[in-house]
Design an enzyme around this catalytic site. Sequence first.
Site, short mmCIF file in Angstrom:
data_model
loop_
_atom_site.label_atom_id
_atom_site.label_comp_id
_atom_site.label_asym_id
_atom_site.label_seq_id
_atom_site.Cartn_x
_atom_site.Cartn_y
_atom_site.Cartn_z
N HIS A 95 1.13 4.03 2.22
CA HIS A 95 1.49 4.85 3.37
C HIS A 95 2.99 5.16 3.30
CE1 HIS A 95 -2.24 3.56 5.87
NE2 HIS A 95 -2.50 4.58 5.07
N HIS A 148 0.87 -1.17 0.00
CA HIS A 148 0.00 0.00 0.00
C HIS A 148 0.91 1.22 0.00
CE1 HIS A 148 1.06 -0.58 4.18
NE2 HIS A 148 0.53 0.58 4.52
N HIS A 154 -6.64 -2.34 5.58
CA HIS A 154 -5.85 -1.44 6.42
C HIS A 154 -6.48 -0.05 6.39
CE1 HIS A 154 -2.39 -0.03 8.60
NE2 HIS A 154 -1.87 0.65 7.59
N ASP A 186 5.65 5.08 5.06
CA ASP A 186 6.72 4.21 5.52
C ASP A 186 6.94 3.00 4.62
OD1 ASP A 186 4.19 3.39 6.38
OD2 ASP A 186 4.95 2.34 8.14
N HIS A 187 6.10 2.85 3.59
CA HIS A 187 6.27 1.74 2.66
C HIS A 187 6.73 2.20 1.28
CE1 HIS A 187 4.48 -1.41 5.25
NE2 HIS A 187 3.95 -0.34 5.82
#
Length: 331
Positions: free
Chosen positions: A59, A57, A164, A61-62
């Site tokens: 977000h 996904h 999520h 931090d990814h």
Amino acid sequence: MAIRFRVLGGAGRDNALHVEVDSGHVVRRMLFDCGEGCLSALAPSDVQAIDHLFFSHFHMDHVAGFDGFFRMNFARDGENNRIWGPPGTARIMHHRFRSYLWNLHENLGATWRVSDIGEVAVKTWRYELPDAFETAHEEAATVREGALILDEEDFTVEAMTLDHLTASIAYKVTEKTRWNIDPQRLAALGLKPGPWLKSLKDPVALPDDAVVEGRTAGELRAELLVATPGGSIAYLTDFLLDEAAVEKLVPWLKNCGHVICESQYRAADLELARKHYHMTSAQVATLARDAGVGELVLTHVSSRYLPGERAELLEEARAIFPTARFSEEWR
């Protein structure tokens, strides 16, 4: 054949997963997510050799490390410029491609393909460096067959959509069954090794009714070929592990060799995990136990925990799934 993997990024920081599938004659490389600083663990040549980038996904931090990945690969020729992710991936990547100044690109010929993984179909768009990635060229959608999204010569990739508060994709890579010649059976039949044995492994090149060494290829296959199942690895992160998710994941992960899974929270912080649509150590370990997986590696642990608390988080998982571990590089 072999699957090798490496968890990238430190404890309490952004994490990603680097996977290699080695068939013996070619190595295919995949990256799952691309958090900040994760690529620093890889040599530039390893980053440039990545065939597929899969996002769970988007977000921050990814995806925060994507600029580094793209900087090393934006002009790469060939068919290996492939990005996959949940619906909206192509739109987001198009913005990323276009967020740079392109004025020295005319003689560069790179093509990138980005795929949105939907529940029933995979939609793909093509982007060209010679036109500064300006146009999104939509290609024909591919109807999904179950969880399958990619079928390569030596392996497959499956995807499962989880919750999520946005779509978060879990991935599973599985080596295809390989067929080996049983040397003892070969000797017992009085046959000698030769180039024909390679053809025997390929029913397309050598149909069952073809005659080889005085017998049909079908008969020889039944006598000589031994099936060896391939290995498998799954990457799961950032979703609510509720009853519905467990019902989907347990059969999908059944007997998976390696499961690399988020363990954001300790068991005592279950309500926090539910609130933020993450998982606890106990939930993850229970999933691994119920699915009968071979190995569980915990990643994406919250930065709220100090080293001693992370050790306790791991022990909570081991109380349920005794061989659970962190990445060796976290020690």
